[in-house]
Design an enzyme around this catalytic site. Structure first.
Site, PDB file in Angstrom:
ATOM      1  N   GLU A 139     -12.739  -6.834  11.725  1.00 36.29           N
ATOM      2  CA  GLU A 139     -12.940  -5.191  11.500  1.00 36.29           C
ATOM      3  C   GLU A 139     -13.480  -4.774  10.267  1.00 36.29           C
ATOM      4  OE1 GLU A 139     -10.384  -3.032  15.224  1.00 36.29           O
ATOM      5  OE2 GLU A 139      -9.925  -2.763  13.203  1.00 36.29           O
ATOM      6  N   GLU A 142     -16.938  -5.983   9.628  1.00 38.20           N
ATOM      7  CA  GLU A 142     -17.851  -5.453  10.568  1.00 38.20           C
ATOM      8  C   GLU A 142     -18.140  -3.920   9.815  1.00 38.20           C
ATOM      9  OE1 GLU A 142     -16.196  -4.967  14.492  1.00 38.20           O
ATOM     10  OE2 GLU A 142     -18.411  -5.121  15.315  1.00 38.20           O
ATOM     11  N   CYS A 169      -8.432  -2.452  19.353  1.00 38.86           N
ATOM     12  CA  CYS A 169      -7.502  -3.140  19.423  1.00 38.86           C
ATOM     13  C   CYS A 169      -6.643  -2.726  20.488  1.00 38.86           C
ATOM     14  CB  CYS A 169      -6.463  -3.583  18.107  1.00 38.86           C
ATOM     15  SG  CYS A 169      -6.069  -2.208  17.391  1.00 38.86           S
ATOM     16  N   SER A 189     -15.459  -0.915  17.337  1.00 38.31           N
ATOM     17  CA  SER A 189     -15.586  -2.216  16.552  1.00 38.31           C
ATOM     18  C   SER A 189     -15.688  -3.370  17.922  1.00 38.31           C
ATOM     19  CB  SER A 189     -14.274  -2.352  15.997  1.00 38.31           C
ATOM     20  OG  SER A 189     -14.195  -3.899  15.639  1.00 38.31           O
ATOM     21  N   LYS A 228      -1.719  -4.280  28.157  1.00 45.68           N
ATOM     22  CA  LYS A 228      -2.208  -5.475  27.644  1.00 45.68           C
ATOM     23  C   LYS A 228      -2.224  -6.459  28.840  1.00 45.68           C
ATOM     24  CE  LYS A 228      -2.413  -5.138  23.506  1.00 45.68           C
ATOM     25  NZ  LYS A 228      -3.813  -5.541  22.596  1.00 45.68           N
ATOM     26  N   GLU A 231      -5.495  -5.685  30.082  1.00 46.02           N
ATOM     27  CA  GLU A 231      -6.706  -6.275  29.107  1.00 46.02           C
ATOM     28  C   GLU A 231      -6.707  -7.739  29.568  1.00 46.02           C
ATOM     29  OE1 GLU A 231      -5.410  -6.433  24.884  1.00 46.02           O
ATOM     30  OE2 GLU A 231      -7.381  -6.324  24.241  1.00 46.02           O
ATOM     31  N   GLU A 236     -13.844 -11.050  31.054  1.00 44.51           N
ATOM     32  CA  GLU A 236     -14.720 -11.650  29.970  1.00 44.51           C
ATOM     33  C   GLU A 236     -13.872 -12.454  28.982  1.00 44.51           C
ATOM     34  OE1 GLU A 236     -13.797  -8.399  30.618  1.00 44.51           O
ATOM     35  OE2 GLU A 236     -13.858  -7.106  28.617  1.00 44.51           O
ATOM     36  N   CYS A 385       2.413   1.231  19.276  1.00 45.01           N
ATOM     37  CA  CYS A 385       2.699   0.374  20.112  1.00 45.01           C
ATOM     38  C   CYS A 385       4.090   0.243  19.920  1.00 45.01           C
ATOM     39  CB  CYS A 385       2.342  -1.149  19.562  1.00 45.01           C
ATOM     40  SG  CYS A 385       0.456  -1.153  19.538  1.00 45.01           S
TER      41      CYS A 385
HETATM   42  S1  SF4 Z   1       1.285  -0.243  23.279  1.00 43.31           S
HETATM   43 FE1  SF4 Z   1       0.118   1.845  23.571  1.00 43.31          FE
HETATM   44  S2  SF4 Z   1      -0.831   2.079  21.491  1.00 43.31           S
HETATM   45 FE2  SF4 Z   1      -0.194  -0.064  21.646  1.00 43.31          FE
HETATM   46  S3  SF4 Z   1      -1.743  -1.467  22.401  1.00 43.31           S
HETATM   47 FE3  SF4 Z   1      -1.002  -0.729  24.282  1.00 43.31          FE
HETATM   48  S4  SF4 Z   1      -1.599   1.140  24.911  1.00 43.31           S
HETATM   49 FE4  SF4 Z   1      -2.367   0.843  22.780  1.00 43.31          FE
END
Ligand code: SF4
Ligand code: SF4
Ligand code: SF4
Length: 398
Positions: A139, A142, A169, A189, A228, A231, A236, A385
């Site tokens: 990052e 970049e 992120c 990013s 997550k 994600e 991908e 987080c």
């Molecule tokens: S805990 Fe919340 S702020 Fe942290 S990566 Fe997950 S969604 Fe984003």
């Protein structure tokens, strides 16, 4: 495994149970208006097309009527099978896990958590801070590339992406941007999140170092974050030809696994993560708080451009509790960069947004071409987080 991933991609991670009391508390914290209200006192419904899977509703519901899809069964089956099971643990987990065992919130229990993961049967325990450092490097460099291109510095003409550069992120924020600002994604990013960065390296370089075929490796991530799970399910992420992450479990689910296995958490002898992918700098650890990503990436850019370390006091303005915070960081350029860029210093305007829904005014400025900023961090969960949707909950009413 494919079933749970398909379900997550089609339905999202989070759902409201039939015994929802219709109290509306979850609606108030949803950053993307994804909860349909059919009237006070009636069951509420989440619209998967709008949901960010962030779990803020889940940790807010005073009756515990919201659930996240679980990958724990897949993890248990992998631990009982023949694959090499590796796990990475994120910085915010070690600060939250102790709460599930009666310790004060924020108590660092990393050593005991690693010992617990080993007792659960994980073959290798790695620290996501290694991945965070790679994200920061990507990052930061970049950002330098985009700035130099916009300043007309020769050699940077082909750099892609726009200024201001947004962090990428947080999967909750990335999905929010995809859903609400699809024409502005070039500002994000291109760096993977720490979890995905680490996962890609683990099944490629890491597997090679361990002498393990990536097909025989099962990669788990312990995260403070329900998003997550979403994600990791995105199609991908297959750097080795196989899924970079096979399962994500939350801080809460790890605590449940430790309890179910009968492990006495308090009496564990602290251990350390393995060094293959386990080393990391202090910069990566601060990813867990809002302002942490910005601070870490700025430190990288500052060191690369000035040849000096950024003093702590100069950047404290980007830490704090306001939903949108900003600061200007002056970077004195090294002789080498002065010759390249043709200026003595760079004044970088940065902003930090806590909560995806608070990004509106910042995005309006970007869309209008009037944004004063060069670099903007957005974290979906208020405070970052450490307050993610996968952290321990103390329901007052159940
Ligand atoms: S805990 Fe919340 S702020 Fe942290 S990566 Fe997950 S969604 Fe984003
Ligand atoms: S907070 Fe819980 S009980 Fe209240 S409406 Fe939302 S899901 Fe239902
Ligand atoms: S998970 Fe997040 S985006 Fe989805 S309904 Fe809950 S609060 Fe809203």
């Amino acid at each position: 495994m494919s079933n749970i991933r398909d379900l997550i991609l089609s339905e999202g991670v989070i759902s409201i149970r039939d015994d929802c009391k219709g109290c509306d508390d979850c609606v108030k914290v949803c950053p993307n208006n994804a909860i349909t209200v059919n009237g006070l006192g009636t069951k509420h419904v989440i619209d998967p097309a709008k949901c960010l899977s962030c779990g803020q509703c889940l940790i807010t519901c005073p009756f515990g009527r919201i659930e996240d899809k679980s990958m724990v069964q897949e993890v248990k089956e992998a631990l009982a099978g023949n694959k090499v099971v590796v796990v990475q643990e994120a910085p915010a987990v070690r600060a939250g896990l102790g709460e599930a065992f009666g310790l004060e919130t924020g108590t660092d229990v990393e050593g005991r958590m690693i010992a617990a993961l080993q007792q659960l049967g994980f073959d290798h325990v790695y620290d996501t801070v290694f991945g965070a450092d790679m994200t920061i490097m990507e990052e930061g460099h970049e950002l330098i590339g985009r700035l130099m291109r916009d300043m007309g510095v020769p050699g940077y003409e082909t750099v892609e992406g726009k200024i201001p550069q947004f962090t990428s992120c947080c999967p909750g924020w990335v999905r929010y941007a995809e859903l609400n600002y699809p024409d502005m994604l070039e500002h994000l990013s291109t760096a993977k999140s720490p979890m995905m960065m680490q996962a890609a390296v683990t099944k490629t370089y890491g597997a090679q170092q361990l002498g393990v075929d990536p097909a025989d490796m099962f990669s788990v991530a312990v995260m403070p974050c329900t998003s997550k799970k979403y994600e990791a399910s995105r199609p991908e992420f297959i750097s080795s030809g196989y899924r970079d992450i096979d399962a994500v479990i939350t801080t809460r689910e790890l605590a449940q696994m430790i309890e179910e296995a009968g492990i006495d958490f308090d009496s564990l002898t602290p251990d350390e993560p393995e060094s293959l992918l386990g080393m990391g700098s202090g910069a990566g650890v601060i990813f867990g708080n809002t302002g942490g990503v910005m601070e870490a990436a700025l430190r990288t850019a500052y060191a690369a451009l000035s040849g000096e370390e950024l003093e702590t006091f100069e950047i404290t303005a980007v830490r704090g509790d306001d939903a949108v915070r900003s600061a200007t960081v002056t970077i004195p350029l090294s002789d080498e960069w002065k010759a390249v860029a043709g200026v003595e210093r760079l004044d970088l305007n940065v902003a930090i947004v806590s909560g995806s829904q608070n990004v509106t005014s910042v995005m309006e400025e970007v869309a209008a071409g009037t944004s004063p900023y060069h670099f903007i961090e957005v974290m979906n969960c208020p405070g970052g987080c450490v307050n993610g949707g996968g952290q321990p909950i103390n329901h007052e009413i159940l």
